[in-house]
Design an enzyme around this catalytic site. Structure first.
Site, PDB file in Angstrom:
ATOM      1  N   LYS A 104     -80.957  66.460  -8.727  1.00 50.00           N
ATOM      2  CA  LYS A 104     -80.678  66.720  -7.190  1.00 50.00           C
ATOM      3  C   LYS A 104     -81.681  66.115  -6.395  1.00 50.00           C
ATOM      4  O   LYS A 104     -82.835  66.184  -6.861  1.00 50.00           O
ATOM      5  CB  LYS A 104     -80.279  68.295  -6.847  1.00 50.00           C
ATOM      6  CG  LYS A 104     -79.664  68.187  -5.470  1.00 50.00           C
ATOM      7  CD  LYS A 104     -78.063  68.117  -6.137  1.00 50.00           C
ATOM      8  CE  LYS A 104     -77.095  68.183  -4.681  1.00 50.00           C
ATOM      9  NZ  LYS A 104     -75.611  68.140  -5.127  1.00 50.00           N
ATOM     10  N   GLY A 216     -60.095  76.392   5.815  1.00 51.96           N
ATOM     11  CA  GLY A 216     -60.953  75.345   5.941  1.00 51.96           C
ATOM     12  C   GLY A 216     -60.053  74.112   5.770  1.00 51.96           C
ATOM     13  O   GLY A 216     -59.419  73.869   4.996  1.00 51.96           O
ATOM     14  N   TYR A 217     -60.277  73.409   6.921  1.00 50.30           N
ATOM     15  CA  TYR A 217     -59.566  72.084   6.951  1.00 50.30           C
ATOM     16  C   TYR A 217     -60.514  70.822   7.269  1.00 50.30           C
ATOM     17  O   TYR A 217     -60.159  69.977   8.277  1.00 50.30           O
ATOM     18  CB  TYR A 217     -58.350  72.277   7.838  1.00 50.30           C
ATOM     19  CG  TYR A 217     -57.374  71.308   7.727  1.00 50.30           C
ATOM     20  CD1 TYR A 217     -56.645  71.826   6.499  1.00 50.30           C
ATOM     21  CD2 TYR A 217     -56.463  70.575   8.819  1.00 50.30           C
ATOM     22  CE1 TYR A 217     -55.434  71.192   6.097  1.00 50.30           C
ATOM     23  CE2 TYR A 217     -55.346  69.822   8.212  1.00 50.30           C
ATOM     24  CZ  TYR A 217     -54.776  70.275   6.976  1.00 50.30           C
ATOM     25  OH  TYR A 217     -53.570  69.632   6.631  1.00 50.30           O
ATOM     26  N   GLY A 218     -61.448  70.676   6.435  1.00 51.92           N
ATOM     27  CA  GLY A 218     -62.328  69.639   6.367  1.00 51.92           C
ATOM     28  C   GLY A 218     -61.772  68.536   5.364  1.00 51.92           C
ATOM     29  O   GLY A 218     -60.591  68.326   5.096  1.00 51.92           O
ATOM     30  N   ASN A 219     -62.762  67.643   4.899  1.00 49.64           N
ATOM     31  CA  ASN A 219     -62.406  66.895   3.692  1.00 49.64           C
ATOM     32  C   ASN A 219     -61.538  67.231   2.517  1.00 49.64           C
ATOM     33  O   ASN A 219     -60.581  66.954   2.214  1.00 49.64           O
ATOM     34  CB  ASN A 219     -63.672  66.163   3.340  1.00 49.64           C
ATOM     35  CG  ASN A 219     -63.384  64.958   2.364  1.00 49.64           C
ATOM     36  OD1 ASN A 219     -62.653  64.269   2.506  1.00 49.64           O
ATOM     37  ND2 ASN A 219     -64.500  64.891   1.477  1.00 49.64           N
ATOM     38  N   ALA A 220     -62.067  68.544   2.117  1.00 46.86           N
ATOM     39  CA  ALA A 220     -61.682  69.107   0.920  1.00 46.86           C
ATOM     40  C   ALA A 220     -60.276  69.733   1.182  1.00 46.86           C
ATOM     41  O   ALA A 220     -59.063  69.387   0.536  1.00 46.86           O
ATOM     42  CB  ALA A 220     -62.685  70.187   0.255  1.00 46.86           C
ATOM     43  N   GLY A 221     -59.998  70.691   2.339  1.00 48.29           N
ATOM     44  CA  GLY A 221     -59.001  71.036   2.671  1.00 48.29           C
ATOM     45  C   GLY A 221     -57.721  70.328   2.930  1.00 48.29           C
ATOM     46  O   GLY A 221     -56.782  70.631   2.672  1.00 48.29           O
ATOM     47  N   TYR A 222     -58.102  69.348   3.787  1.00 47.02           N
ATOM     48  CA  TYR A 222     -57.136  68.296   4.413  1.00 47.02           C
ATOM     49  C   TYR A 222     -56.414  67.631   3.001  1.00 47.02           C
ATOM     50  O   TYR A 222     -55.110  67.726   2.997  1.00 47.02           O
ATOM     51  CB  TYR A 222     -57.746  67.421   5.138  1.00 47.02           C
ATOM     52  CG  TYR A 222     -56.704  66.114   5.460  1.00 47.02           C
ATOM     53  CD1 TYR A 222     -55.285  66.397   5.879  1.00 47.02           C
ATOM     54  CD2 TYR A 222     -57.064  65.193   5.105  1.00 47.02           C
ATOM     55  CE1 TYR A 222     -54.245  65.417   5.977  1.00 47.02           C
ATOM     56  CE2 TYR A 222     -55.836  63.876   5.456  1.00 47.02           C
ATOM     57  CZ  TYR A 222     -54.814  64.282   5.753  1.00 47.02           C
ATOM     58  OH  TYR A 222     -53.793  63.031   5.977  1.00 47.02           O
TER      59      TYR A 222
HETATM   60  P1  NAD Z   1     -65.893  70.022   5.799  1.00 45.06           P
HETATM   61  O1  NAD Z   1     -67.309  70.321   6.881  1.00 45.06           O
HETATM   62  O2  NAD Z   1     -65.445  68.596   5.833  1.00 45.06           O
HETATM   63  O3  NAD Z   1     -64.959  70.883   6.405  1.00 45.06           O
HETATM   64  C1  NAD Z   1     -65.244  72.359   6.334  1.00 45.06           C
HETATM   65  C2  NAD Z   1     -64.031  73.077   6.937  1.00 45.06           C
HETATM   66  O4  NAD Z   1     -64.223  74.521   7.105  1.00 45.06           O
HETATM   67  C3  NAD Z   1     -64.118  72.674   8.533  1.00 45.06           C
HETATM   68  O5  NAD Z   1     -62.582  72.578   8.649  1.00 45.06           O
HETATM   69  C4  NAD Z   1     -64.288  74.099   9.221  1.00 45.06           C
HETATM   70  O6  NAD Z   1     -63.901  74.285  10.689  1.00 45.06           O
HETATM   71  C5  NAD Z   1     -63.946  75.136   8.215  1.00 45.06           C
HETATM   72  N1  NAD Z   1     -64.456  76.369   8.404  1.00 45.06           N
HETATM   73  C6  NAD Z   1     -65.920  76.636   8.744  1.00 45.06           C
HETATM   74  N2  NAD Z   1     -66.080  78.131   8.896  1.00 45.06           N
HETATM   75  C7  NAD Z   1     -64.770  78.607   8.348  1.00 45.06           C
HETATM   76  C8  NAD Z   1     -63.988  79.977   8.693  1.00 45.06           C
HETATM   77  N3  NAD Z   1     -65.064  81.002   8.662  1.00 45.06           N
HETATM   78  N4  NAD Z   1     -62.982  79.954   8.189  1.00 45.06           N
HETATM   79  C9  NAD Z   1     -62.063  79.075   7.873  1.00 45.06           C
HETATM   80  N5  NAD Z   1     -62.578  77.856   7.936  1.00 45.06           N
HETATM   81  C10 NAD Z   1     -63.996  77.503   8.271  1.00 45.06           C
HETATM   82  O7  NAD Z   1     -66.585  70.253   4.301  1.00 45.06           O
HETATM   83  P2  NAD Z   1     -65.700  69.894   3.085  1.00 45.06           P
HETATM   84  O8  NAD Z   1     -66.474  68.522   2.569  1.00 45.06           O
HETATM   85  O9  NAD Z   1     -64.270  70.025   3.092  1.00 45.06           O
HETATM   86  O10 NAD Z   1     -66.240  70.974   2.314  1.00 45.06           O
HETATM   87  C11 NAD Z   1     -65.815  72.214   2.289  1.00 45.06           C
HETATM   88  C12 NAD Z   1     -66.248  73.088   0.924  1.00 45.06           C
HETATM   89  O11 NAD Z   1     -65.825  72.215  -0.265  1.00 45.06           O
HETATM   90  C13 NAD Z   1     -67.783  73.348   0.675  1.00 45.06           C
HETATM   91  O12 NAD Z   1     -68.253  74.320   0.222  1.00 45.06           O
HETATM   92  C14 NAD Z   1     -68.099  72.100  -0.176  1.00 45.06           C
HETATM   93  O13 NAD Z   1     -69.625  72.227  -0.793  1.00 45.06           O
HETATM   94  C15 NAD Z   1     -67.300  71.939  -1.061  1.00 45.06           C
HETATM   95  N6  NAD Z   1     -67.090  70.831  -1.934  1.00 45.06           N
HETATM   96  C16 NAD Z   1     -66.667  69.633  -0.922  1.00 45.06           C
HETATM   97  C17 NAD Z   1     -66.808  68.303  -1.761  1.00 45.06           C
HETATM   98  C18 NAD Z   1     -66.255  67.262  -1.064  1.00 45.06           C
HETATM   99  O14 NAD Z   1     -66.007  66.086  -1.712  1.00 45.06           O
HETATM  100  N7  NAD Z   1     -65.904  67.149   0.317  1.00 45.06           N
HETATM  101  C19 NAD Z   1     -67.100  68.305  -3.075  1.00 45.06           C
HETATM  102  C20 NAD Z   1     -67.394  69.614  -3.749  1.00 45.06           C
HETATM  103  C21 NAD Z   1     -67.541  70.709  -3.022  1.00 45.06           C
END
Ligand code: NAD
Length: 414
Positions: A104, A216-222
Site C-alpha cells: 500500500k 450508501g449510493y456511491g460507486n459501490a452501492g449504485y
Molecule cells: P462513494 O464515496 O462513492 O459512496 C459512498 C456513499 O455512502 C455515498 O452515497 C454517501 O452518501 C453514502 N453515505 C455516507 N454516509 C452514509 C450513512 N451514514 N448512511 C448511508 N449512506 C451513507 O464510495 P464507494 O467507492 O462507493 O465506497 C463505499 C464503500 O465501499 C467504502 O467502504 C469503500 O472502502 C468500499 N469499497 C469500494 C470500492 C470501489 O471500487 N468503489 C472497492 C472496495 C471497497
C-alpha cells in the site's frame, strides 16, 4: 481507547493466529511489514514555489508474489494507516488465491487545492523517489482514495522513462488506452453480486423474487443496485445515502434514483418513495442488506434488529466485532468485506496478466474470469466456516492466513 488502524490489523491477525495455534516465528514475521519506506517529494507549484510532500510505500508480505495495493492521496494519510492497509491486502490477495502479496502507499496532500499540473508533478515525483521499491515483479500500485486512472498513467509513464522501456505492468487501474483492463469500473460491485448469488443458493433464496436494501449510493452501492436488477431481477426496495433513506415496497429504479441523486445531491425525496431514517433501513423485512457506505454501520446497537438473511459487505469494515457475534448467533449469513469487495483487486490482477501477455480480453471474458475466482473463494470460505464451526469472517482469515503460512514453510522462511 481507540486503536490505531495498524494495531487493529495486528489484533485481528493475533486472534486468527491464536485460533490456528500458529508458530511464534510465523506470528513474528506476519505481525510486521517486510518493508516501510518514507520519502520527501519536492514539487514545483504553479506559483513557482517548491512544496515538499511526505510519501509512503509499505510492503507487508510478498511470500505469495509481488506486493499489490493502492496509493492514496489524502491530507490525513499516515504511516500506520498505510501499514494496516498493506497488511489487509496480504490477506485479501491470499483469500482470492492471487499470486500476489500485500502492499500500500500514500501521500499526505490535499488534491482539492491543487491544479492538474501540480498533481501530475506530485505523481511523477512519487515514482522518482520510490521506483527502486516498486516494479512489475516487486510491488504493483493501483488507484485508491483521491487517485484515479490518469494518475496511474502518469506514474506508469514516469517509471517507464526511468527504467528506459515501456512497463505497463508496473501499475494497474490505468486507462484502457494505455494498458488498462476492461471491466474494472464495476468490478467491485460485480464481484460482490457473484458472492451474493452463491449465498442466496445456500440460503434457499430465489433472487428473482428477492427484496434488497442498499446502504450508501456511491460507486459501490449504485453498481450493486444496477447489477442485482440486471443479473438476477431482484427488487431494490430501499436505498440510503448520507442524508437519509427511501423506501418503496414495489421496487426502486436504480438508474432513475442515481440520476435524481446526481441532480439534487441526495436520494431523499425521490418521487414515489417514502422517506426513512438511516437505522430503519437495517431493520427492514428484506432478503439481503448491502452495506456500501461507511465503517461500523452495523454495530452492537442495531445488529439485533437485522431481519435479512444475508449481509453483503461491499463497504470496508461495516460490521463491528460485537455485531459479528450477534449476527452469527441470529443465523444471519455475512459475506465478509475482504471476500465480498475483492473484485477490484482481482480485475487488477487480470490487468497485469494482460499486460504481461500483451493480449487484451473483451469485457465478457474479464467478467467470467472474475466470477470463477470469486465464486471459488466464496465456497472455500463457506466450507472452512462449516469445518471450523465459526463465522464467515473468521473462516476467511483462516483460509488467507493458512495459505500464506504454507508458502512461508515451503520457501523455508520458518
Ligand atoms: P462513494 O464515496 O462513492 O459512496 C459512498 C456513499 O455512502 C455515498 O452515497 C454517501 O452518501 C453514502 N453515505 C455516507 N454516509 C452514509 C450513512 N451514514 N448512511 C448511508 N449512506 C451513507 O464510495 P464507494 O467507492 O462507493 O465506497 C463505499 C464503500 O465501499 C467504502 O467502504 C469503500 O472502502 C468500499 N469499497 C469500494 C470500492 C470501489 O471500487 N468503489 C472497492 C472496495 C471497497
Amino acid at each position: 481507547m481507540q486503536l490505531n488502524p495498524f494495531e487493529m490489523a495486528q489484533r485481528q491477525f493475533d486472534s486468527c493466529a491464536e485460533f490456528l495455534n500458529l508458530d511464534q516465528s510465523v506470528r513474528a514475521i506476519l505481525r510486521e511489514p517486510m518493508r516501510e519506506v518514507t520519502v520527501s517529494i519536492p514539487v514545483r507549484m504553479d506559483d513557482g514555489s517548491v512544496q515538499v510532500f511526505k510519501g509512503f510505500r509499505v510492503l507487508h508480505n510478498d511470500v505469495l508474489g509481488p506486493g499489490k495495493g493502492g496509493i492514496r492521496f489524502h491530507p490525513e494519510e499516515n504511516l500506520d494507516t498505510v501499514k494496516a492497509l498493506a497488511t489487509w491486502m496480504t490477506w485479501k490477495a491470499s483469500l482470492l488465491n492471487l499470486p500476489l502479496g500485500g502492499g500500500k502507499g500514500g501521500v499526505i496532500c490535499d488534491t482539492k487545492g491543487m491544479s492538474q499540473g501540480e498533481i501530475e508533478r506530485l505523481s511523477r515525483g512519487y515514482i522518482s523517489r520510490l521506483w527502486q521499491v516498486i516494479g512489475p515483479e516487486v510491488d504493483i500500485p493501483a488507484p485508491d482514495v483521491y487517485t484515479n486512472p490518469q494518475v496511474m498513467a502518469w506514474m506508469m509513464d514516469e517509471y517507464s522513462k526511468i527504467v528506459g522501456k515501456n512497463q505497463f505492468g508496473v501499475i494497474t487501474g490505468k486507462p484502457p488506452q494505455v494498458g488498462g483492463s476492461l471491466g474494472r469500473g464495476d468490478a467491485t460491485a460485480r464481484g460482490g453480486m457473484f458472492t451474493m448469488r452463491e449465498a442466496a443458493k445456500v440460503r434457499g433464496i430465489d433472487l428473482s423474487k428477492a427484496a434488497l436494501a442498499i446502504q450508501g449510493y456511491g460507486n459501490a452501492g449504485y453498481h450493486a443496485a444496477r447489477l442485482s436488477e440486471e443479473l438476477f431481477g431482484s427488487r431494490i426496495v430501499a436505498i440510503s445515502d448520507s442524508k437519509g433513506g427511501i423506501y418503496n415496497k414495489n421496487g426502486l429504479n436504480p438508474k432513475e434514483v442515481f440520476d435524481f441523486k446526481a441532480k439534487t445531491g441526495t436520494v431523499v425525496g425521490f418521487p414515489g418513495s417514502e422517506n426513512i431514517q438511516h437505522d430503519d433501513l437495517l431493520g427492514l423485512d428484506v432478503d439481503a442488506i448491502i452495506p456500501a457506505a461507511l465503517e461500523n454501520a452495523i454495530n452492537a446497537s442495531n445488529a439485533g434488529r437485522i431481519k435479512a438473511s444475508i449481509v453483503v459487505e461491499l463497504a470496508n469494515g461495516p460490521t463491528t466485532p460485537e455485531a459479528d457475534e450477534i449476527l452469527y448467533a441470529n443465523n444471519v449469513h455475512v459475506i465478509p468485506d475482504f471476500l465480498c469487495n475483492a473484485g477490484g483487486v482481482t480485475v487488477s490482477y487480470f490487468e497485469m496478466v494482460q499486460n504481461f501477455s500483451m493480449y487484451y480480453w473483451d469485457e465478457k471474458e474479464v467478467q467470467n474470469r472474475l466470477d470463477t475466482k470469486i465464486t471459488s473463494a466464496y465456497h472455500e470460505v463457506l466450507g472452512t466456516s462449516l469445518e471450523y464451526k465459526t463465522h464467515m469472517r473468521q473462516a476467511a482469515y483462516v483460509v488467507a492466513v493458512k495459505r500464506v503460512e504454507t508458502a512461508m514453510r515451503l520457501r523455508g522462511w520458518v
